[in-house]
Scaffold this active site. Sequence first.
Site, short mmCIF file in Angstrom:
data_model
loop_
_atom_site.label_atom_id
_atom_site.label_comp_id
_atom_site.label_asym_id
_atom_site.label_seq_id
_atom_site.Cartn_x
_atom_site.Cartn_y
_atom_site.Cartn_z
N LYS A 1 0.91 -1.17 -0.11
CA LYS A 1 -0.01 0.11 -0.11
C LYS A 1 0.88 1.26 0.00
O LYS A 1 1.63 1.60 -0.79
CB LYS A 1 -0.89 0.00 1.21
N THR B 1 11.16 4.36 -3.98
CA THR B 1 10.05 4.92 -3.12
C THR B 1 10.02 6.40 -3.04
O THR B 1 10.83 6.95 -3.45
CB THR B 1 9.79 4.16 -1.83
#
Lengths: 477, 477
Positions: free
Chosen positions: A349, A373
Amino acid sequence: SASSIIKQTSATWLPDRLMIYLHPCAAKTQVEFEYDGPSMKTEVPGPRSKELTKQLGEIQNVGAINFFCNYEESRGNYLVDVDGNRMLDVYTQISSIPIGYPAEFPMFTSFSSQSAFVNRPALGIMPPENFPEKLAESLLSVAPSGMSRVQTMACGSCSNENAYKAMFIWYRNKERGHNNPSDEDMSSCMINQSPGCPDFSILSFMGGFHGRTMGCLATTHSKAIHKLDVPSFDWPIAPFPKLKYPLEEFTRENAQEEARCLEEVEDLIVQWRQKGRPVAGIVIEPIQAEGGDNHATPDFFKKLRNIARKHGSAFHVDEVQTGGGATGKFWAHEHWGMDDPADIVSFSKKMLTGGYYHKDELQADKAYRIFNTWMGDPENLLEEVTRSGKTLLQGLYQLQDQYPNLLSSARGQGTFCAIDIRDDATRNSILLKARDKGVLLGGCGDRSIRFRPALVFKEYHVHMFLNVFSDVLAEHN
Amino acid sequence: SASSIIKQTSATWLPDRLMIYLHPCAAKTQVEFEYDGPSMKTEVPGPRSKELTKQLGEIQNVGAINFFCNYEESRGNYLVDVDGNRMLDVYTQISSIPIGYPAEFPMFTSFSSQSAFVNRPALGIMPPENFPEKLAESLLSVAPSGMSRVQTMACGSCSNENAYKAMFIWYRNKERGHNNPSDEDMSSCMINQSPGCPDFSILSFMGGFHGRTMGCLATTHSKAIHKLDVPSFDWPIAPFPKLKYPLEEFTRENAQEEARCLEEVEDLIVQWRQKGRPVAGIVIEPIQAEGGDNHATPDFFKKLRNIARKHGSAFHVDEVQTGGGATGKFWAHEHWGMDDPADIVSFSKKMLTGGYYHKDELQADKAYRIFNTWMGDPENLLEEVTRSGKTLLQGLYQLQDQYPNLLSSARGQGTFCAIDIRDDATRNSILLKARDKGVLLGGCGDRSIRFRPALVFKEYHVHMFLNVFSDVLAEHN
């Protein structure tokens, strides 16, 4: 700051015009790019959504579709649909849009690097040059206490499946006393038989949700529709504490309830060992999300972790829903204040990839993969989350006092909040009415509403939400 | 033409300088952008690869890493490593680079759209406007015969797991005679017990590989290391025909072997029904890839499909490895010449997303997701694959005649080819020696070499490969 993704993506992937869209991700500049409130043009779903649903229905099941979105027009905390309705999004695609819309651009580009890596198995064999550096910069910089290793995976289910496999392998090697399988192990596993495929089990909790693939599914117990008609494993299932909220007001009763559940956990571990299906691992969410936002106290988790240690079972904390900042800490388990909170922590998620952290002794024998990320220095966002979450929970307490027949059990950590509604029908009506007024909410459990805003949900968004919610509640009282 | 991805990606995602890199994807213009042959600068792994492996070893398991790559310099059929070695790639990251390097750009951008969609569950609830159109344009345009519906998933394992679940649900509803579960079904499934979680099974084949999550893993029987120490299901496992190659020369013996395996399949279906674990589905690969490139004849598959029909089991063809053109047909099962080849066909890899096609009656109750793909009109590529594959297989036959003590069982469809080597040690030595000469190959099974070039692998690449391979074989004779 959240600028690491921007730097990365803009330099490598994006033409200039997209830079404009990327700015909303940076918390500091978000305000100037966001809309000033909801704006509803039609009922939802509007005519264009209905038309598209009809088209899609000719090739696919459309039972789950609410409406069609215009992601390019969506900004910050606002989701825009294809009929031009603009809604404050307090649900963020089941908690999956960490830093607000436009999700497409930052998420697509983040996913792009990540997905190509995790989906291409040979990259564990032939990685690109920046592989070690990227891992250290991103995932390892936020590793849970006591964990120095990480395995990335494509999705939440795969993360948990593989975490279970790591626990089984670890447990079996512990049982053997060494890592060298016998010839009988090697030949029996090829035909699904023990000792090669041992009758180990994972202990899970009623109300838990850990994914939909068959290993995960055997530990998922939130809704029957997830499990119906699918073969499963004979694994032990413990009760999750049913606490009264606010937790501080019911400490004695809650402590009794938690003690009862912990006793049951130990009984189950002993029973399953006796029937030849020893518990290799215990899996639990820090807050049961899908199951209804059920909380337990740090004391419960500390004792559970000790029970796992005492019985030689691995302790797996599933942070697929709770990880990434929404509870006001990067990991929800940080609220327990433990140096050694877990053997395995799985995520997905908000982290924009799936995977699990683990201790050295749970090292699996497979090659690893990489991802990029958006994470860098999330401290500012977490302070913001803590502040907004406090305002949100206080607002929910006030509404609960005002509407005692309608609302109960307001609870939360950070902005990861929930409240129970009188009954299922009223809950669903409230969700629809709020949407008509331009606020997107999601349900969980039998009769709860869960709040899962983006990390950029600020105090003024909380007030905007509380005003609309208050109006909707007045209509239902 | 392969231009659909180029149009899509360039228009939406890519600045001009990347257009140059995209051109190699278009079959017609590929030549001008490709290198003219392998070029080796150091041993492999070279000093830079070794240094990076050491760095990575401090945070991760590096046991599987061969060398580090420079994907930006890799073009067409050539992979370049961080030490500047340029190698002809006949393995393409386990068959995952459909139209050649630079894989990063087309794959990243394709994956980007796809991944953001499949990983964000709420897109089945709130899809974007172009959802129906994209589905029809891409995946549905290449749907297998008799199938009009598709479910996309994030990876190969999830595709198969969910295909199995669809078969279980279909089988149970057939058994019930309706779609309405009883209260007992609903309550028992929550605690993993029958009748809610029925004792159904999936029949699979020795040597098959269908993924690593626990449902898939119960049908995977290629290598012990995949299955060791992981609990499994008591499901039936049939023998896959062990044929002699070339198939045309051993038709009578091969037909007998196939008949023996089919008889065993029927026996197992009856046995498992009798022990209360009826076979809800049969899963098989058109060519067992991971298990050693084991082929069977169209006649075998036709008869197996009929056995499935006769016993009321769903028939699932796993095209995760074989789909996407490498066999010279878009789907390997097209070689069987059947109107109704399967109930479910799963895919991944070359398709750039995972998922499964299915007949209407296997419609699951879940929301669907979208992706964008590079597919458009792949006919030219498939002609090319057929031509290159024929040249490759003829070359392998010649080498096999020349080195009868070293080589056997050359086999293939399209460029999806393989050959057996005398023993495991010789096979591994050949793989390393070929790499030293700038040709990347991969192994499968106990002692096979598999060829998995990109769809843009032309006849002159075949000749280049055969020259190097021939030199390496001479050193091993």
